[in-house]
Design an enzyme around this catalytic site. Structure first.
Site, mmCIF file in Angstrom:
data_model
loop_
_atom_site.group_PDB
_atom_site.id
_atom_site.type_symbol
_atom_site.label_atom_id
_atom_site.label_comp_id
_atom_site.label_asym_id
_atom_site.label_seq_id
_atom_site.Cartn_x
_atom_site.Cartn_y
_atom_site.Cartn_z
ATOM 1 N N HIS A 59 0.826 -1.213 0.000
ATOM 2 C CA HIS A 59 0.000 0.000 0.000
ATOM 3 C C HIS A 59 0.857 1.260 0.000
ATOM 4 O O HIS A 59 1.260 1.749 1.052
ATOM 5 C CB HIS A 59 -0.903 -0.034 1.242
ATOM 6 C CG HIS A 59 -2.044 0.911 1.183
ATOM 7 N ND1 HIS A 59 -3.281 0.608 1.684
ATOM 8 C CD2 HIS A 59 -2.163 2.174 0.684
ATOM 9 C CE1 HIS A 59 -4.113 1.625 1.499
ATOM 10 N NE2 HIS A 59 -3.438 2.597 0.902
ATOM 11 N N LEU A 62 2.307 6.791 -4.829
ATOM 12 C CA LEU A 62 3.501 7.352 -5.480
ATOM 13 C C LEU A 62 3.204 8.688 -6.155
ATOM 14 O O LEU A 62 4.135 9.356 -6.622
ATOM 15 C CB LEU A 62 4.093 6.344 -6.477
ATOM 16 C CG LEU A 62 4.609 5.044 -5.847
ATOM 17 C CD1 LEU A 62 5.139 4.084 -6.913
ATOM 18 C CD2 LEU A 62 5.701 5.319 -4.803
ATOM 19 N N ARG A 63 1.912 9.076 -6.230
ATOM 20 C CA ARG A 63 1.495 10.424 -6.682
ATOM 21 C C ARG A 63 1.844 10.742 -8.133
ATOM 22 O O ARG A 63 1.828 11.915 -8.508
ATOM 23 C CB ARG A 63 2.125 11.506 -5.790
ATOM 24 C CG ARG A 63 1.884 11.357 -4.314
ATOM 25 C CD ARG A 63 0.427 11.463 -3.968
ATOM 26 N NE ARG A 63 0.206 11.546 -2.525
ATOM 27 C CZ ARG A 63 -0.824 10.988 -1.908
ATOM 28 N NH1 ARG A 63 -1.727 10.304 -2.578
ATOM 29 N NH2 ARG A 63 -0.973 11.102 -0.611
ATOM 30 N N ASP A 151 -9.067 3.159 -3.416
ATOM 31 C CA ASP A 151 -8.451 3.636 -2.171
ATOM 32 C C ASP A 151 -8.392 5.165 -2.069
ATOM 33 O O ASP A 151 -8.116 5.859 -3.038
ATOM 34 C CB ASP A 151 -7.035 3.092 -2.004
ATOM 35 C CG ASP A 151 -6.430 3.569 -0.692
ATOM 36 O OD1 ASP A 151 -7.082 3.423 0.350
ATOM 37 O OD2 ASP A 151 -5.319 4.121 -0.720
ATOM 38 N N HIS A 178 -10.556 0.089 0.739
ATOM 39 C CA HIS A 178 -10.481 1.107 1.797
ATOM 40 C C HIS A 178 -11.883 1.156 2.392
ATOM 41 O O HIS A 178 -12.835 1.529 1.716
ATOM 42 C CB HIS A 178 -10.080 2.440 1.149
ATOM 43 C CG HIS A 178 -10.261 3.653 1.997
ATOM 44 N ND1 HIS A 178 -9.209 4.461 2.385
ATOM 45 C CD2 HIS A 178 -11.381 4.235 2.500
ATOM 46 C CE1 HIS A 178 -9.675 5.476 3.107
ATOM 47 N NE2 HIS A 178 -10.989 5.363 3.185
ATOM 48 N N ASN A 277 -6.284 8.565 7.114
ATOM 49 C CA ASN A 277 -7.588 7.945 6.975
ATOM 50 C C ASN A 277 -7.415 6.480 6.590
ATOM 51 O O ASN A 277 -6.829 6.209 5.550
ATOM 52 C CB ASN A 277 -8.377 8.681 5.880
ATOM 53 C CG ASN A 277 -9.868 8.460 6.024
ATOM 54 O OD1 ASN A 277 -10.321 7.987 7.054
ATOM 55 N ND2 ASN A 277 -10.598 8.781 4.992
ATOM 56 N N ASP A 304 0.830 2.386 3.778
ATOM 57 C CA ASP A 304 -0.030 3.507 3.348
ATOM 58 C C ASP A 304 0.806 4.780 3.239
ATOM 59 O O ASP A 304 0.378 5.865 3.660
ATOM 60 C CB ASP A 304 -1.228 3.715 4.279
ATOM 61 C CG ASP A 304 -2.321 4.578 3.616
ATOM 62 O OD1 ASP A 304 -2.161 4.951 2.431
ATOM 63 O OD2 ASP A 304 -3.321 4.866 4.288
ATOM 64 N N HIS A 308 2.506 14.199 1.266
ATOM 65 C CA HIS A 308 1.811 15.470 1.031
ATOM 66 C C HIS A 308 2.810 16.600 1.255
ATOM 67 O O HIS A 308 3.758 16.455 2.035
ATOM 68 C CB HIS A 308 0.632 15.640 1.992
ATOM 69 C CG HIS A 308 -0.510 14.706 1.712
ATOM 70 N ND1 HIS A 308 -1.269 14.788 0.577
ATOM 71 C CD2 HIS A 308 -0.997 13.658 2.418
ATOM 72 C CE1 HIS A 308 -2.193 13.835 0.592
ATOM 73 N NE2 HIS A 308 -2.045 13.122 1.697
HETATM 74 O O1 DOR Z 1 -4.377 8.732 4.898
HETATM 75 C C1 DOR Z 1 -4.677 8.454 3.759
HETATM 76 N N1 DOR Z 1 -4.048 9.029 2.714
HETATM 77 N N2 DOR Z 1 -5.654 7.581 3.552
HETATM 78 C C2 DOR Z 1 -6.123 7.337 2.330
HETATM 79 O O2 DOR Z 1 -7.002 6.533 2.208
HETATM 80 C C3 DOR Z 1 -5.609 8.067 1.165
HETATM 81 C C4 DOR Z 1 -4.251 8.555 1.396
HETATM 82 C C5 DOR Z 1 -3.802 9.569 0.381
HETATM 83 O O3 DOR Z 1 -3.979 9.360 -0.816
HETATM 84 O O4 DOR Z 1 -3.224 10.591 0.781
HETATM 85 ZN ZN ZN Z 2 -6.921 4.083 2.162
#
Ligand code: DOR
Ligand code: ZN
Length: 433
Positions: A59, A62-63, A151, A178, A277, A304, A308
């Site tokens: 999980h 990679l954006r 997700d 998710h 999340n 996960d 950001h």
């Molecule tokens: O914390 C999270 N960040 N939960 C998610 O389900 C998505 C993820 C994100 O893409 O930043």
């Molecule tokens: Zn998620």
């Protein structure tokens, strides 16, 4: 680096084969081979270190494409290599989302040239992740998708999820979920309860997760097609998955290191860097997730990894986006909190990053059996160090673990016989320094 070499004298931990003993591991032309079959090969002394199958992270975000100011295929796979991961499963909530073969093929082709570890790409369940119309599971499978997920959110309609599971079953594609009922989680920024109330922010109740886990168990039973529950974080979710497994319903689950090592109280200390999340939960939920890991209900640990930018996270607990980076902190944090603390023995711990993920997606990786790809991770299990987030290879810094004292460190990562990360003078990295 020669095409044949032997990692000699390490403690080999290969849970798939029940191995936890000192022995040599031989590599020839990118493949694990019997140790006596490579006479004359280079010998690399790894005495005092642990040798494991390359770690797999089920999980990561990679954006790429679309949010490469947070991460891209190069920085994300470098972070993975430095974190000991030889294979990452990338989520499809990119911009645009991975909902058609063209986006998928572009990522896979760029990952193949610029990535330093294996990238397995998931595709979305619904077009645009909008939850209204299903993607073409067969076409996405043919284009190389490893699994389907929306997700970041999930299909809110049970009827659509039923159709999605039938289509995925017909295409032979795993579905990973998710679990969040948005009519219940609403706009909660952390777990609902006394801590959210004291911080004056809206909370999301744990039942938003429990409801979708329960729904998907029913749908998995009805369709006969498995569902893998992503990042489960509540006592209810663990109980439901345990019950379903005891009935033979095909469901599996992963947990994220932060749900095992932190609770909702961290939101007060770290603000947006403790916002993800599903959110950090109560200590009782954390303890239930730990028990689920111990008894095998939860077969995989998955980070996960959710990069950001500092600008976005400056929005704080209320306004910042969900997610923390995890690739480079996972092993030190988990070795410290889950292995050295006595929660999991060594083989069980390594299994959560190898045979567990291997089983969920039926991957050819995650073992050191002769004939398998030579993906290997080298750990110094006892090295004490302090996490320095500023030194991470990830492009983002959203992480609550800066300055944490840890015991256990990744010192080498090998993908298909090629060292891609190494702190060992005797093993020269051809990837990152
Ligand atoms: O914390 C999270 N960040 N939960 C998610 O389900 C998505 C993820 C994100 O893409 O930043
Ligand atoms: Zn998620």
């Amino acid at each position: 680096m020669q095409s044949s070499y032997i990692l000699s004298g390490g403690l080999v931990i290969d849970p798939a084969n029940g191995v936890e003993t000192q022995r040599d591991v031989a590599i020839h032309a990118g493949t694990i081979v019997p140790a006596d079959s490579v006479a004359g090969a280079d010998v690399i002394d790894v005495n005092g270190l642990a040798i494991t199958p390359g770690l797999i992270d089920l999980h990561v975000h990679l954006r790429d494409p679309g949010q490469t100011h947070k991460e891209d295929l190069v920085t994300g796979t470098r972070a993975a290599a430095a974190g000991g991961f030889t294979c990452v499963v990338a989520m499809p909530n990119t911009s645009p989302p991975v909902d058609c073969p063209a986006v998928l093929e572009d990522i896979l082709s760029r990952a193949g040239t610029g990535g330093v570890v294996r990238v397995l790409q998931t595709a979305t369940l619904s077009v645009g992740r909008a939850g209204a119309q299903l993607t073409d599971a067969g076409g996405l499978k043919a284009a190389g998708a490893i699994a389907l997920t929306d997700d970041g959110s999930c299909l809110q309609s049970a009827g659509l999820m039923l159709s999605a599971l039938e289509a995925a079953r017909d295409a032979g594609l795993p579905v990973i979920e998710h679990c969040e009922d948005e009519s219940v989680s609403r706009r909660g920024v952390m777990n609902a309860g006394a801590t959210a109330a004291s911080l004056g922010v809206a909370g999301q109740p744990h039942i938003s997760e429990d409801l979708i886990v329960a729904r998907d168990i029913v749908l998995a039973q009805a369709t006969g097609w498995g569902v893998h529950m992503q990042h489960i974080s509540t006592a209810g979710a663990v109980d439901l998955v345990r019950w379903a497994q005891s009935c033979g319903i095909p469901v599996t689950a992963e947990a994220a290191p932060h749900h095992l090592c932190l609770t909702e109280l961290a939101c007060a200390d770290f603000g947006a860097d403790a916002k993800m999340n599903p959110p950090l939960r109560r200590a009782a939920d954390r303890d239930a997730v730990v028990r689920g890991l111990q008894d095998g209900t939860i077969c995989a640990l998955a980070t996960d990894h959710a990069p950001h930018s500092a600008d976005e996270k400056a929005g704080g607990l209320r306004g910042g986006p969900f997610g923390i980076i995890g690739l480079e902190a996972a092993l030190p944090i988990c070795l410290t909190e889950l292995h050295h603390s006595g929660v999991l023995g060594l083989s069980d711990f390594i299994a959560k990053f190898t045979v567990g993920p291997r089983a969920v997606l039926k991957l050819p990786y995650g073992t050191l059996s002769p004939g398998c790809p030579a993906d290997v991770t080298i750990l110094d299990l006892d090295r004490e160090h302090v996490l320095d987030v500023s030194s991470f290879h990830s492009r983002s810094r959203n992480c609550p673990y800066d300055g944490r004292r840890c015991r256990g460190k990744v010192v080498g990562t090998i993908v298909e016989g090629k060292p891609v990360f190494s702190e060992l003078p005797q093993l020269v990295s051809e990837g990152i320094a």
